[in-house]
Design an enzyme around this catalytic site. Sequence first.
Site, PDB file in Angstrom:
ATOM      1  N   GLY A 197       0.805  -1.219   0.000  1.00 31.10           N
ATOM      2  CA  GLY A 197       0.000   0.000   0.000  1.00 31.10           C
ATOM      3  C   GLY A 197       0.834   1.263   0.000  1.00 31.10           C
ATOM      4  N   GLU A 201       1.557   1.737  -3.614  1.00 30.28           N
ATOM      5  CA  GLU A 201       0.301   2.143  -4.254  1.00 30.28           C
ATOM      6  C   GLU A 201      -0.004   3.615  -3.981  1.00 30.28           C
ATOM      7  OE1 GLU A 201      -2.521  -1.725  -4.492  1.00 30.28           O
ATOM      8  OE2 GLU A 201      -1.832  -1.209  -2.470  1.00 30.28           O
TER       9      GLU A 201
END
Length: 256
Positions: A107, A110
Site C-alpha cells: 500500500g 500504491e
Amino acid sequence: MLRVELRDGLAVLTLDRPGQLNAIGSGMVERLTRALDDVRDDEDVRAVVLTGAGRAFSAGADLGEIESFVSPGQFRAFVGRLTDAYALLEDFPKPSVAAVHGFAFGGGLELALACDLRVVERGARLGLPEMKLGVLPGAGGTQRLPRLVPPAIAKQMILTGEPIDAERAWQLGLVNELAEPGAVLAAAEKLAGGLTAGAPLALAAGKHLIDHGLGMDLRTAIAYERETVSVLFTTGDRKEGLKAFRERRPGEFRGR
C-alpha cells in the site's frame, strides 16, 4: 500519524509512524483524506509532496489492523477506504509528488503510484509483495502499475512479489528523478516548487486531460483537449500569462 506542513506554496504531508515503518491503517487514511480536503480549499497551496518519517516511505497497509478483521466484509471496507483515499489523491486538482526513501512496499507503493510524479532515493526498493501473503495488491496496484511500466514488468512485480530498486524503476519510467541518499525530500520539494509556478487552472486541466484521455480513442481525446484549451483561453490566468510573456517576467497566476 500524519504531519502537515505548509511552506512556499507546498503542502508537505508526512506519514509519521516511524516505529511501524509508516504502516497505513484506517487512522492514517482518515487523516490523509482530511488533509487533502483542507489543502484543496487553500489557495496558497499549489502542490503537494508526500513523504515518510524515519527510515522508509511506507511498509504498506497495517497488517496488525488487517489481522484483527474477523470477516471479509471488514477487509472489503478497509480496502474501500484505502482506494477512495488514493483516488482522491490521483484526481486531486493540484499536482502531487511522492518523495520515496528506504522502501515503498504494498500500500505504500500504491500511494506513490497515485501521485503524479515520483522522486526516489538511490538504493530505495519498490515492490508489491502481497503475493507472498497469498493475496494481491488491493489499492490500485494491479491497475496503476501496468499503466506506468510495461505490462510484462508489472506482471513480474505483482506475480512474484519481488521488489525492484530505484535505479531499475527509473530506467522503466516509473520514477521521474533519482535523488542522492538523504536528499530525496529536498529534490521532491524542488520539483514540486517548479510546478507551483504554473497556472492552477491549467495544471488541473492538464492532469485531467492526461489521466482521462488515456482511456479515450485518440480523436475523442484530441477533441476533448480542444474544448478544454478553449475554456482556458477565457481565464484571467491566460491573459496574465501573455502579459507576463510580453513584459519578460514570471506570471502571477491566481487560478481565475
